[in-house]
Every structure is written in structure tokens, then in C-alpha cells.
Write a protein that holds these residues in place. Sequence first.
Motif, mmCIF file in Angstrom:
data_model
loop_
_atom_site.group_PDB
_atom_site.id
_atom_site.type_symbol
_atom_site.label_atom_id
_atom_site.label_comp_id
_atom_site.label_asym_id
_atom_site.label_seq_id
_atom_site.Cartn_x
_atom_site.Cartn_y
_atom_site.Cartn_z
ATOM 1 N N TYR A 171 0.819 -1.216 0.000
ATOM 2 C CA TYR A 171 0.000 0.000 0.000
ATOM 3 C C TYR A 171 0.855 1.270 0.000
ATOM 4 O O TYR A 171 0.355 2.347 -0.294
ATOM 5 N N ASP A 207 -3.193 -9.458 -0.130
ATOM 6 C CA ASP A 207 -3.268 -7.991 -0.185
ATOM 7 C C ASP A 207 -3.900 -7.600 -1.503
ATOM 8 O O ASP A 207 -3.643 -8.215 -2.535
ATOM 9 N N PRO A 209 -3.600 -4.705 -3.436
ATOM 10 C CA PRO A 209 -2.763 -4.151 -4.515
ATOM 11 C C PRO A 209 -2.031 -5.225 -5.306
ATOM 12 O O PRO A 209 -2.065 -5.235 -6.543
ATOM 13 N N THR A 234 -7.834 5.073 -2.349
ATOM 14 C CA THR A 234 -6.449 4.665 -2.129
ATOM 15 C C THR A 234 -6.022 3.631 -3.160
ATOM 16 O O THR A 234 -4.937 3.727 -3.748
ATOM 17 N N GLN A 235 -6.875 2.644 -3.397
ATOM 18 C CA GLN A 235 -6.551 1.611 -4.386
ATOM 19 C C GLN A 235 -6.452 2.199 -5.791
ATOM 20 O O GLN A 235 -5.599 1.789 -6.585
ATOM 21 N N HIS A 340 -10.803 4.985 2.231
ATOM 22 C CA HIS A 340 -10.622 3.614 2.723
ATOM 23 C C HIS A 340 -12.002 3.005 2.930
ATOM 24 O O HIS A 340 -12.660 3.273 3.931
#
Length: 367
Positions: A171, A207, A209, A234-235, A340
Amino acid sequence: MLDTITSPTLLIDEQICRNNIARMAAKAKKHGMELIPHMKTAQSHIVGDWARKYGIREITVSSLKMASYFSTKSWDIIHIAFPFNPREIHVFNELASQQKLSIQLVNPTVTTIVADNLTTAAGFFIEIDAGYGRTGVPYEQTALIDEILTAAKKNPLLSFRGFYIHPGHSYYTKDIVGIYKESRHALALLKSQYISKYPNLKTRIGDTPGCSLMDDFGDIDQMGPGNFMFYDVTQARIGSCNLADIAVALAVPVVDIQVEKGEILVHGGGVHLSKDVLFEQDGSKNFGEVVYLQEGVAWEVPQQRSYVKSVSQEHGIIKASPELLQGVQIGDLLGILPIHSCMTADCMKSYYTLNGQLLDHAEGMAI
């Protein structure tokens, strides 16, 4: 449905969510892996039912409380991906007598407590640290791994399932390829060393990502991402998805417009979005991206960006584009894509689909 919203409300686009699950399931199949999603993001029986459509029968959760919530839906196995809390052993025994469970172990002390007190069959993964540094046994410390395995053998009810890595530092760096190279190496090394004694062991990585972006998983057996079901801003910034792949948006009422300041005040603050934040290039804070809500259909990502620049408990202040200022009125609803999604969903504790169906959440309403 939008006409009925009077206060901050978390909306979920069922089709986007299903598409996200389908895409990850197809990726897992392509690489000969099992997809065992982490449900800490959605925390919803109904979203779990959507996942079943893609052959998913085992899930991961982050707490015994969450495992109890999902246990009512007869999953084959529920894995609790958090270093086991020995104070919960008696509650764990009770739930494990009704639902097949597995846990995560990181040291011999807790393993001994579990082995001495476990009364119902359960599995365990050893969590491995291959660079993240949050928790887990450093993969080079095989003597410590052996201590955990020896302690577990004291109770035949406790069975070793394999090794688990959450490379959460994916991240925070652009070098996801490097992180996965390290994780693949660690899991491959451990598998080669222990497979003869434990021929059924599996290796799992979890995870969003990496599972979204990587196309080389080596001989890792299972993937267990969670955020991918919803994704978030965020992603999108990492490159795991596009803004159009984000499956949840917080509907917020507009309560004031300051054209001269280029700002819009909305009822939607930290208690709704959480206070997770990203930073713009100029150093300003971003608590969520604005989208346009439309009745019964997916929200629209505007051509000109607007974002929530600050939040307090109930207030959100939007840094508004000229396009948004020209088109919005007091009393309108705007959508905010969360920074998030896990935290926003946990704050809101329920969802509404675009056609007005109320969806459950483990911390709020149950079905």
C-alpha cells in the motif's frame, strides 16, 4: 430511492461489486489458485452470497466476533487472520464446535496455550513476515517456526494448514513487483522445506494491490485479498483499480455553498467517512472524491475533480470545481468515494443498493 435519503447513507453498486469479485475469481483460476476473500471490508452476509456465485466456499475474517457473525451461513472454513488472542480460547472452542475454523499463530507461547486448551478440531496458519514488519515470524527464522509446530503437536485436534503472508507494505510503495518477489521467495522456500512433513500445506498471500496488479504468483496456492470487493480511492491511486471500479459511495446532503470560496459544506464527516486521508500534490488533504448520484444507476465520475478537503465529526468541506459549483444546489445529494472503504463501511454499518435494498453489516443490522 435518492429522494428518501435525508442523512449520510452508504450506497453500494451491486453490479460493480459483483464485477470486482468475478474479475478476481477469474484471475485466481487463471493462476491455478484458490480465492479465499477477506470479508473485513464488506462484513455482509449478502455480499458473501454474491461471492458464492463464483465458487467461493471459504472466507477469511479479522476477529472471532466476525467469524461468529459469518458462521450462521455455513461456510466450509472461516479463517481468522489475526494473531490469535489467547483470552478468547474458550469462546473459540464453543464456536469451533459449530463452524469449522482456523487461526493464525505467530509464537510458541500462544500456540502452547491453544494446544493445552483446545477442545474442538481447528486448523492454523503460521503468519510469515517477509518485509512488512507488522506481525508474523520472519521467514528466515525456521527454528521459531519449528517451535510453533512442535508446540502444536501436543494436541491432535490442532492441524497445520500452511503459511500466510500479508504484504501490507504494498500500500505504501510503488515497488509491488519487488514486494511480491520477496513474498514468493519466502513462501516457496518454506513450502520446499516443510512439504515433505506436511504434504497438504498451503501457502496464501492476501493484499489487494498485489493480487490486483501482479501476474506472477509463483507456486503460491491461495490468494486472500479483501478490499478488492469494494476498492476505494487509495486503491485507485495505487493503480489497483479505476475510480469507476469503486463499489461504494457515501451519499451526503449539501447544506451550504460558498461560491466565492469554492467550497461546499455537506453533512458527512469523520464519523461517516472515517478520517483516513490522502494528500494532493500541493500538500492539501483529500478525504474522498466527489461523484454525481443518479437515480437507480451507477454514479458518474465528473470530468472536473472535486474532493473533500477537510472533515470534522459531522461536517465535510468539499473543494469544489467550477463545474460542481454551477450544477449543485443546497439540499442536493452528492456522492463521496471513500479513501478507505473498509473504514467507511465500518463507520456506517449498513448499505443501500441503488434500488433501495438494505444490506446487512456485521457491526450494524443483521439479516
